[in-house]
Scaffold this active site. Structure first.
Site, PDB file in Angstrom:
ATOM      1  N   SER A  65      64.193  52.447  51.048  1.00 28.59           N
ATOM      2  CA  SER A  65      63.909  53.243  52.313  1.00 28.59           C
ATOM      3  C   SER A  65      63.524  54.654  51.965  1.00 28.59           C
ATOM      4  CB  SER A  65      65.065  53.559  53.167  1.00 28.59           C
ATOM      5  OG  SER A  65      64.886  54.597  54.231  1.00 28.59           O
ATOM      6  N   TYR A 105      73.662  55.582  54.165  1.00 31.85           N
ATOM      7  CA  TYR A 105      72.644  54.459  53.699  1.00 31.85           C
ATOM      8  C   TYR A 105      71.445  55.093  52.797  1.00 31.85           C
ATOM      9  CZ  TYR A 105      68.012  52.636  55.628  1.00 31.85           C
ATOM     10  OH  TYR A 105      66.799  51.724  55.715  1.00 31.85           O
TER      11      TYR A 105
END
Length: 309
Positions: A161, A175
């Site tokens: 990501s 995350y």
């Protein structure tokens, strides 16, 4: 960037002859679902996995209703959960490999994380995320690699990501932590697997419009008043995102297939090791690189002044 395995410029590296066989985790929705359909549309075989077979019914129905009935013959579904014990994962890979006698491309797409302040998430939650996302990815990767090494060819794709480049944003710390670790995991694998003609690709998307991406919700077991303002601001920001993401997930996964197969805009190009998707993804990487270069320039006297005289 890694330099040890950047010379390959063609799909022949992976395909040799005939269709590729993809093992894709997390294919019930989102990127994985679209990637499976695109790979099938290119004539490849797909082993699609999800935490339960019922979650794969949408994919099965889509393929079964396709006018091209050969796609149905080229799709197999298996249950796989990142939290499965290592022996269970190994057996799943054994069974998956037996379908077509090869696994050319492993796509580590499955993963999840809560949103929330790091301290409020707590050690136990962070341990769960680490064990599931990082160790779970390692389990299936290490189960597949012996088959690739035996054939001296293969591709391992890991979906990360842009947030690993933008970890300063409050509430996405867990995350970003997981995705940063997976980038380092992929980078090191790339160096260690290059002698066996096995490539790695770390895919780092920006914000893309996919279903279910925000379903894990917020971790609110250890709320602290000191974080109220930061948390509320972050929640307001995230509440505005669904349906407004700038990225087209179908285009993103088409790009991944193009790169792996050496087709379309990837034809004739050297293997990239990294694939940043989306203008916001590009901005995150460029901004972080600029920050680090500025730090190196500003503090070069301190940086260089630590060697023995």
């Amino acid at each position: 960037m890694l330099k040890s395995n950047t010379n390959d410029t063609s799909a022949a590296h992976t395909s040799n002859t005939g269709p590729l066989t993809w093992l894709i985790t997390g294919t019930s929705s989102g990127f994985g679902y679209r990637l499976a359909l695109i790979a099938l549309s290119r004539g490849d075989n797909v082993i699609a996995t999800a935490r339960s077979l019922t979650k794969l019914q949408k994919l099965v129905d889509e393929v079964s209703n396709d006018p091209d009935q050969l796609k149905k013959e080229r799709l197999r579904t298996f249950r796989f959960d990142l939290s499965d014990p290592e022996e269970v994962v190994k057996q799943m890979v054994v069974d998956a490999h037996e379908v077509w006698g090869r696994i050319d491309v492993l796509v580590n797409n499955a993963g999840w994380a809560w949103r929330g302040m790091l301290e409020e998430s707590g050690v136990s939650a962070l341990q769960t995320l680490t064990d599931t996302n990082i160790i779970g990815t390692a389990k299936i990767t290490f189960a597949v690699l012996p088959y690739m090494r035996a054939r001296r060819t293969g591709t391992v794709v890991t979906v990360g990501s842009r947030m690993s480049w933008k970890a300063e944003l409050p509430s996405i710390g867990s995350y970003a932590m997981v995705k940063s670790a997976l980038r380092a995991f992929s980078e090191n694998l790339g160096a260690e697997l290059a002698p066996f003609n096995i490539r790695t690709l770390i895919v780092e998307p920006g914000s893309f419009r996919t279903e279910g991406i925000y379903s894990p919700g917020w971790h609110e077991d250890n709320l602290t008043a000191d974080y109220d303002d930061l948390r509320k601001a972050a929640q307001k920001t995230f509440a505005s995102l669904p349906g407004n993401e700038p990225g087209d997930a179908l285009k993103a996964m088409t790009a991944v297939v193009d790169v792996v197969r050496g087709e379309g805009p990837a034809k004739g190009k050297a293997w990239p090791n990294y694939l940043i998707l989306g203008e916001d993804g590009e901005a995150a990487v460029r901004n972080k690189c600029a920050v680090m270069l500025n730090v190196l320039d500003e503090w070069k006297d301190v940086t260089r002044g630590t060697r023995f005289s």
